[in-house]
Scaffold this active site. Structure first.
Site, short mmCIF file in Angstrom:
data_model
loop_
_atom_site.label_atom_id
_atom_site.label_comp_id
_atom_site.label_asym_id
_atom_site.label_seq_id
_atom_site.Cartn_x
_atom_site.Cartn_y
_atom_site.Cartn_z
N SER A 149 0.81 -1.22 0.00
CA SER A 149 0.00 0.00 0.00
C SER A 149 0.84 1.27 0.00
O SER A 149 0.31 2.36 -0.20
CB SER A 149 -0.94 0.02 1.21
OG SER A 149 -0.23 0.33 2.39
N LYS A 187 1.43 4.10 7.47
CA LYS A 187 0.64 4.95 6.58
C LYS A 187 1.09 6.41 6.71
O LYS A 187 1.80 6.78 7.64
CB LYS A 187 -0.85 4.85 6.91
CG LYS A 187 -1.48 3.51 6.62
CD LYS A 187 -1.58 3.24 5.13
CE LYS A 187 -2.32 1.93 4.84
NZ LYS A 187 -1.54 0.76 5.26
#
Length: 228
Positions: A149, A187
């Site tokens: 991701s 993230k």
């Protein structure tokens, strides 16, 4: 153009064939080129074969033949160890190995760059990182990345990320975030009023938004180590 090791191996095979009439064994090649394992020899042999310099003969032990030689190797006095043209300039900013101060950091398992995984709390092993990655008077640890991701931020599956331990972050920082005391993820951090957005760097993943009391910053990305 062949690399220095490819040239050295091709010349070693040539000399061995001319002297003994048979190609050298993989063990002999490994010792001659000062490599730690036969896998390095396999890669060099494959590269030479793909470039058309040697041919492997099927169903025969130690069956190698030289198809052609580089022009330079055919000249008298050839020595692949002193060919200046094989020098590869280091990347900009690279430090000589002798000048790099390495620090052992604990690798605290794996961190999800994808769907969050369970919180990380145990040391799996240690990794040496350049001291220049680390901040003075701060604690650091490392994590192995699982998932894709964050690929558009240059972070791939299997990379080791170096994390500075801290509980605050600025918008845009890439952080280790603990979600609801049970899930850890890597993230990009964004604060939106009383909410925290955890953004992926891959359009295939959606941004996840939580009330700020459910997200605990556990560190900020300060470096990355990749093996090839």
């Amino acid at each position: 153009m062949l690399t220095r090791k490819q040239l050295e191996l091709l010349d070693f095979i040539r000399v061995h064939l001319e002297r003994d009439g048979i190609p050298p064994s993989f063990d002999e090649m490994k010792v001659a080129l000062d490599l730690r394992s036969k896998s390095g020899i396999h890669r060099l042999i494959t590269a030479l074969e793909e470039r058309g310099f040697i041919r492997r003969l099927a169903h025969r032990a130690r069956a190698l033949e030289i198809v052609k030689l580089p022009e330079a190797m055919e000249k008298p006095g050839f020595n692949p160890r002193v060919i200046a043209g094989n020098r590869v300039d280091p990347p900009r900013g690279a430090l000589p190995v002798s000048e790099v101060h390495a620090v052992e950091l604990p690798v605290m398992g794996r961190i999800a760059a994808g769907v969050p995984i369970e919180a990380i709390s145990e040391i799996s092993h240690h990794v040496a990182v350049p001291g220049s990655m680390l901040s003075a008077n701060a604690q650091h640890y490392a994590l192995e990345v699982k998932g894709d991701s964050m690929i558009e931020a240059g972070i791939n599956d299997g990379d080791i990320v170096v994390i500075r331990q801290q509980d605050t972050a600025e918008n845009g920082d890439i952080v280790v975030a603990l979600v609801e005391d049970s899930e850890a993820t890597l993230k990009r951090f964004r604060r939106r009023g009383g909410m925290i957005a955890l953004e992926a760097a891959n359009p295939a993943y959606e941004t996840r938004v939580f009330p700020d009391h459910l997200v605990e910053v556990q560190g900020r990305l300060v470096g990355l180590i990749r093996s090839y």
